[in-house]
Scaffold this active site. Structure first.
Site, mmCIF file in Angstrom:
data_model
loop_
_atom_site.group_PDB
_atom_site.id
_atom_site.type_symbol
_atom_site.label_atom_id
_atom_site.label_comp_id
_atom_site.label_asym_id
_atom_site.label_seq_id
_atom_site.Cartn_x
_atom_site.Cartn_y
_atom_site.Cartn_z
ATOM 1 C CB SER A 1 66.325 12.006 -73.095
ATOM 2 O OG SER A 1 66.728 13.124 -72.323
ATOM 3 C CG ASP B 1 72.937 10.143 -67.964
ATOM 4 O OD1 ASP B 1 72.320 10.955 -67.232
ATOM 5 O OD2 ASP B 1 72.493 9.765 -69.059
ATOM 6 C CG HIS C 1 68.837 11.102 -68.630
ATOM 7 N ND1 HIS C 1 69.980 11.175 -69.404
ATOM 8 C CD2 HIS C 1 67.859 11.714 -69.334
ATOM 9 C CE1 HIS C 1 69.703 11.799 -70.536
ATOM 10 N NE2 HIS C 1 68.434 12.145 -70.522
#
Length: 319
Positions: A58, A289, A292
């Site tokens: 991600s 967050d 990230h």
């Protein structure tokens, strides 16, 4: 042999998913990225490449997971993800652009660059958050690094000649880890207020990875294989956060989060959940967050890499 063929097939399938890492960036957006970099007073660095193929998690996904999944869409498929740059969610795990978005691509040039990772982070995250000890997770590292080595060998077999293999980030500086493994023992923290034991773990992974890269380079002298120092890049950004324009506490406080702790982060209340606010200016914080980075965090790490890691690739570049 069958395992290697199966792995080749998996890589080919992954390549078919990566139609364009810049599919969501229009020409005007691309120009805006260039302007953003120039406004930071940095010289623009170009490489003779025509495409970037990145394998990873991600931290590097520009939207493939969201586009390919038929299940319930993840949180980063909706606002506030994407709010800063695109003003809509794109599947990127940030408020805007990722590091790879800042690696400029010029058309009609000769070569492709393959970014192999960051790989291994999710394996370690899963183990740590399942309650395994540091000693137990250390035992996973040789197998993870060997798998990365196999992956690099496979893309070489498929024709890649210019490869960057990123190392692991300093996970002891990530709010997710700082909250989960918080301790009153001050000796467990370094001068950046990161958890030393978990950063040492990242260093161990990176040391083994560098050895593997050196072995691969000896085995494939006609291929450029460069280590991407994600660890030092992020620690440099954290160390120089005030100079780079981040606010006081901006290197530790999470932007899209809520929490009664110095990190403004609650493990049970993720970004995008009801009642979770967003900081007034995401560009003033590094973490988006808790896992990230914000667009501004990604940009500054990318700038460091463009100045320090990719020039090493230039000296070995194979047209």
């Amino acid at each position: 042999m069958n395992k290697m063929r199966h792995f080749s097939f998996i890589l080919l399938v992954l390549c078919s998913f990566i139609t364009s890492l810049f599919a969501n960036i229009t020409t005007s957006t691309h120009q805006s990225v260039q302007t953003s970099l120039r406004n930071k007073g940095r010289s623009r660095i170009t490489m003779q490449i025509e495409a970037i193929y990145q394998f990873g998690d991600s931290l590097s996904d520009t939207g493939n997971l969201v586009r390919e999944t038929t299940r319930v869409k993840p949180a980063f498929a909706r606002l506030p993800y994407g709010q800063t740059f695109f003003h809509r969610p794109t599947g990127r795990c940030s408020d805007g652009l990722l590091m790879v978005d800042y690696f400029e691509i010029k058309r009609k040039l000769e070569n492709a660059l393959v970014l192999m990772g960051e790989i291994g982070g999710n394996d370690y995250n899963l183990a740590f958050f399942q309650g395994k000890t540091l000693e137990q997770v250390y035992q996973l590292v040789p197998n993870v690094v060997q798998t990365i080595k196999y992956a690099v060998q496979e893309v070489i077999w498929l024709g890649a000649t210019n490869i960057v293999v990123p190392g692991n980030f300093p996970i002891g500086c990530v709010p997710l880890y700082l909250v989960r493994f918080e301790t009153n023992d001050k000796s467990k923290y370094d001068e950046l207020q990161c958890l030393k034991d978990y950063n040492d773990f990242s260093k161990y992974h990176n040391e083994l990875l560098i050895r593997a890269i050196q072995e691969l380079q000896q085995e494939h002298p006609n291929v450029a294989i460069v280590y991407g120092d994600y660890y030092y890049a992020l620690t440099w950004v954290i160390k120089h956060a005030p100079r780079l324009g981040f606010e006081r506490g901006g290197s530790t406080k999470v932007c899209c989060a809520i929490g009664n702790n110095p990190y403004n982060y609650d493990l049970k209340k993720s970004c995008g959940s009801p009642g979770v606010p967003i900081c007034e200016d995401p560009s003033k914080r590094i973490s988006w967050d808790g896992i990230h980075m914000t667009q501004e965090g990604n940009k500054n790490v990318a700038i460091w890499l463009l100045k320090n890691s990719l020039p090493t690739l230039r000296t070995h570049f194979h047209p």
